[in-house]
Design an enzyme around this catalytic site. Structure first.
Site, PDB file in Angstrom:
ATOM      1  N   HIS A 112      12.976  44.367 -67.457  1.00  0.00           N
ATOM      2  CA  HIS A 112      12.268  45.640 -67.369  1.00  0.00           C
ATOM      3  C   HIS A 112      11.110  45.504 -66.385  1.00  0.00           C
ATOM      4  O   HIS A 112      10.470  44.451 -66.305  1.00  0.00           O
ATOM      5  CB  HIS A 112      11.746  46.038 -68.752  1.00  0.00           C
ATOM      6  CG  HIS A 112      11.376  47.481 -68.859  1.00  0.00           C
ATOM      7  ND1 HIS A 112      10.231  48.005 -68.298  1.00  0.00           N
ATOM      8  CD2 HIS A 112      12.013  48.526 -69.467  1.00  0.00           C
ATOM      9  CE1 HIS A 112      10.175  49.304 -68.557  1.00  0.00           C
ATOM     10  NE2 HIS A 112      11.239  49.637 -69.261  1.00  0.00           N
ATOM     11  N   ALA A 113      10.860  46.570 -65.645  1.00  0.00           N
ATOM     12  CA  ALA A 113       9.835  46.506 -64.600  1.00  0.00           C
ATOM     13  C   ALA A 113       8.414  46.539 -65.144  1.00  0.00           C
ATOM     14  O   ALA A 113       7.487  46.071 -64.475  1.00  0.00           O
ATOM     15  CB  ALA A 113      10.026  47.650 -63.614  1.00  0.00           C
TER      16      ALA A 113
END
Length: 393
Positions: A227-228
């Site tokens: 996930h960013a």
């Protein structure tokens, strides 16, 4: 059994993914969908590959429950027959090249004179107006225009989605807009025009990264399968070489992860990691800690600890794993669907409704239903012969 769209007729000038995905979902709910195709070759998606016993994987997925009407729309008799069909239809869906439907007299403005109750849904890359109106659009090009590639992939390499995400987004919004238009027609008695843009569909799905980059802030980085902006959330390798996908959403889960999975309770209060923003900022240091502990465990042991701690996790499946997924099997989500190459398994649409079952009928051969549909319209033998002739136009 009564289905929600029983008795409705959808005519579709469709190819590729976006419009066929929309109309297949309408057909799953009981609508009669008449797919207008080129004589001989049909929808060009029929030729994308031959992975389903010689039949295209895309076409098999997108075209069950439909009737195939083969018409050369450059032939005036064929075009007249199509307009006769539309006079009694409920919905027209089209994703032809920009302006093509209007040039044949199939715009909403022209057709509402023929059938005031008709709902016309135009799916295009960029919409019916604006400077990009006439620009050709394909899925990957829209992924690029919408900024999707800028947030997907690794730090070194922007990557496209492994599926036709822009087409699917447009098809979903066309589907939901048509359902809304049918509800509206039930109140007003009149049809309406729907203009669905692939760019705008993807723009909606890109709203999180848009707001993340609000007012000139840096956009989300490309972080591969992680996930960013939430950490730890992504794939982690165990000591036996297996990979475990896990995700934390809040501070309660972070504490449980430290206590019961890593078994280092003090890490939860470490000032480098005591909020998601800090964990995200210091993700390389935290990754080193996690991988050091996981190195002494098998993937199965990591999963067992995660489950006991109530931490979300998943297998990193391939297509073989999805075909055999035990949850899909346990919920009886597979059916057999007839195709021109024999029966093939097909997943039921998402959502279980207690009042009806989805329609799961055959994928058609090119022009399989042409004669029956035209006969229902009452065309004369001379007109049928004229339609069969190759066009001179």
């Amino acid at each position: 059994m009564t289905r929600p769209l029983d008795g409705l007729t959808i005519v579709s000038l469709e190819h590729a993914v976006a419009a066929p995905f929309c109309t297949r979902q309408l057909a799953d709910l009981g609508a009669r969908v008449i797919k207008v195709e080129r004589p001989g070759s049909g929808d060009f998606a029929r030729g994308y590959d031959g992975r389903v016993r010689g039949q295209s994987s895309h076409f098999t997925w997108l075209n069950r429950n439909k009737e195939s009407l083969a018409l050369d729309l450059k032939n005036p008799v064929a075009l007249k027959a199509l307009k006769q069909l539309l006079a009694g239809a409920d919905v027209l869906v089209q994703n032809l090249a920009p302006g093509a439907a209007a040039r044949m007299g199939l715009s909403y403005e022209a057709l509402k004179e023929l059938n005031p109750r008709l709902i016309v849904c135009d799916i295009s890359g960029y919409g019916a107006d604006g400077p990009y109106r006439d620009k050709k659009a394909y899925d990957l090009l829209i992924q690029s225009e919408a900024g999707f590639l800028s947030v997907t992939g690794t730090p070194e390499t922007p990557s496209k989605s492994g599926i036709s995400v822009a087409d699917i987004a447009a098809g979903m919004y066309a589907y939901s807009n048509i359902l809304s238009a049918l509800l509206l027609r039930g109140k007003t008695g009149a049809g309406s025009h729907i203009d669905v843009s692939m760019l705008e569909a993807m723009g909606e799905w890109m709203n999180y990264p848009l707001y993340y980059a609000f007012d000139g802030a840096p956009p989300p980085p490309r972080t591969g399968a992680s996930h960013a902006s939430i950490y730890p959330y992504g794939p982690f390798q165990a000591g036996d070489g297996g990979t475990v996908m896990l995700g934390l959403q809040n501070e309660r889960e972070w504490k449980a992860f430290c206590d019961q999975v890593l078994m280092v309770p003090a890490l939860a209060g470490d000032p480098r990691f005591d909020s998601n923003a800090k964990r995200n900022e210091n993700r390389e240091e935290l990754q080193d800690e996690i991988l050091r502990i996981f190195a002494s465990l098998s993937a199965a042991q990591v999963v067992r600890r995660l489950d006991e701690a109530g931490i979300a996790n998943a297998r990193v499946n391939d297509m073989a794993g999805l075909w055999e997924h035990p949850q899909l099997q346990a919920r009886n989500r597979w059916r057999n669907v007839a195709t021109p190459v024999g029966e093939v398994p097909a997943l039921l649409p998402p959502g279980v409704n207690s009042a009806y079952d989805y329609r799961m009928d055959a994928v058609p051969a090119v022009g399989e239903h042409t004669r029956a549909i035209l006969a229902d319209l009452g065309l004369s033998a001379a007109e049928l012969a004229q339609i069969d002739k190759p066009s001179d136009f």
